[in-house]
Design an enzyme around this catalytic site. Structure first.
Site, mmCIF file in Angstrom:
data_model
loop_
_atom_site.group_PDB
_atom_site.id
_atom_site.type_symbol
_atom_site.label_atom_id
_atom_site.label_comp_id
_atom_site.label_asym_id
_atom_site.label_seq_id
_atom_site.Cartn_x
_atom_site.Cartn_y
_atom_site.Cartn_z
ATOM 1 N N THR A 1 -14.353 0.286 -2.585
ATOM 2 C CA THR A 1 -14.341 -1.036 -1.942
ATOM 3 C C THR A 1 -14.751 -0.838 -0.480
ATOM 4 O OG1 THR A 1 -12.059 -0.893 -1.157
ATOM 5 C CG2 THR A 1 -12.383 -1.769 -3.378
ATOM 6 N N TYR B 1 -1.508 -0.496 10.571
ATOM 7 C CA TYR B 1 -1.695 -0.743 9.134
ATOM 8 C C TYR B 1 -0.428 -0.359 8.351
ATOM 9 C CZ TYR B 1 -4.021 -0.726 4.557
ATOM 10 O OH TYR B 1 -4.377 -0.978 3.253
ATOM 11 N N SER C 1 0.879 -1.176 0.000
ATOM 12 C CA SER C 1 0.000 0.000 0.000
ATOM 13 C C SER C 1 0.908 1.215 0.000
ATOM 14 C CB SER C 1 -0.862 0.008 1.262
ATOM 15 O OG SER C 1 -1.466 1.284 1.464
HETATM 16 C C1 1HS Z 1 -6.307 1.471 1.658
HETATM 17 C C2 1HS Z 1 -5.016 1.702 0.975
HETATM 18 O O1 1HS Z 1 -4.047 0.850 1.463
HETATM 19 C C3 1HS Z 1 -4.577 3.130 1.021
HETATM 20 S S1 1HS Z 1 -4.252 3.797 2.608
HETATM 21 C C4 1HS Z 1 -4.146 5.520 2.133
HETATM 22 C C5 1HS Z 1 -5.056 6.378 2.901
HETATM 23 S S2 1HS Z 1 -5.050 8.002 2.378
HETATM 24 O O2 1HS Z 1 -4.082 8.277 1.319
HETATM 25 O O3 1HS Z 1 -6.397 8.277 1.869
HETATM 26 O O4 1HS Z 1 -4.793 8.828 3.562
#
Ligand code: 1HS
Length: 256
Positions: free
Chosen positions: A193, A157, A144
């Site tokens: 999602t 996370y 991510s």
């Molecule tokens: C859900 C995916 O892993 C992205 S986390 C990013 C969150 S943000 O850029 O909207 O703060």
């Protein structure tokens, strides 16, 4: 026009009953792959399998908690037997998000996020690799942007996704010479999602929304199909020299 990049290929998708996992399963199946769909949610799994089969996709369902070592080993031995001993593609898609700073994250939440996002990637790969050695294959892990930059209030996370990126590079070093390409996809915020909606709902104020959006030079969040297209590329023979890559698909979020 639909191509047939995955004709004759056998693929496992974790978290394949809903969201992006389902979208990946559906596209792989439509392009010819035989599928093993893994998910913890039995009802969603039954619905997904029925929908895939209705589209003519060859799909079997396996209910499993992918953070449980014994359940993973048992599930893979059954699905690999069903695939006659070989496996071509593993998509380690399943994951969860949770929220908190280091101070406000309780150990139970930390451990659950690490177990579902990191341990599962290790466990499913461990069980899949012996069956992938016969004719080579591809593993796609889910990193991510949160594994590359800090996201406010997402300590566990972010740590979990950084670990997946590290594991991806390590596995690529050990397994590329055996014809198994290991890569990870690093999506930015995908709004359509369940996980995307969950993250956006944690603070849905207009101010927070604008702050989030301002991190994306492209001026919008992503769509599931934009990640699915990149995952399918990484899984396909077109990506034959792509190994150990952390492939960002994020509207330049991490370039800012
Ligand atoms: C859900 C995916 O892993 C992205 S986390 C990013 C969150 S943000 O850029 O909207 O703060």
């Amino acid at each position: 026009m639909m191509s047939n990049r995955f004709q004759g290929k056998q693929a496992v998708i974790t978290g394949g009953a809903t969201g992006m996992g389902y979208d990946i399963a559906s596209r792989l199946g439509m392009e010819g792959a035989s599928l093993a769909i893994l998910d913890i949610n039995e009802v969603a799994l039954a619905d997904a399998t029925q929908a895939l089969r209705a589209d003519g996709v060859d799909a079997n369902a396996y209910q499993v908690d992918i953070s449980n070592p014994d359940e993973v080993a048992d599930t893979f031995s059954r699905l690999i037997a069903e695939f006659n001993g070989t496996l071509d593609i593993l998509i380690n898609n399943a994951g969860i998000a949770d929220f908190g700073t280091v101070e406000t994250t309780e150990p139970e939440v930390w451990n659950k996020v690490m177990a579902v996002n990191v341990n599962s990637t290790y466990l499913c790969s461990k069980s899949a690799l012996p069956a992938m050695k016969h004719r080579g294959g591809a593993i796609i892990n889910f990193g991510s942007v949160a594994g590359m930059v800090g996201i406010p209030n997402m300590a566990a996370y972010c740590a979990s996704k950084a670990a997946v990126i590290g594991l991806t590079k390590q596995m690529a070093v050990d397994y590329s010479k055996l014809g198994i390409r290991v890569n990870c996809i690093c999506p930015g915020m995908i709004a359509d999602t369940d996980m995307g909606r969950q993250i956006l709902a944690t603070d849905g104020s207009e101010e927070m929304m604008n702050k989030r959006l301002s991190k994306y030079p492209i001026g919008r969040f992503g769509k599931s199909e934009e990640i699915v297209a990149a995952v399918l590329f990484l899984a396909s023979d077109e990506a034959s020299f792509v190994c150990g890559s952390a492939f960002t698909v994020d509207g330049a979020m991490t370039a800012l």
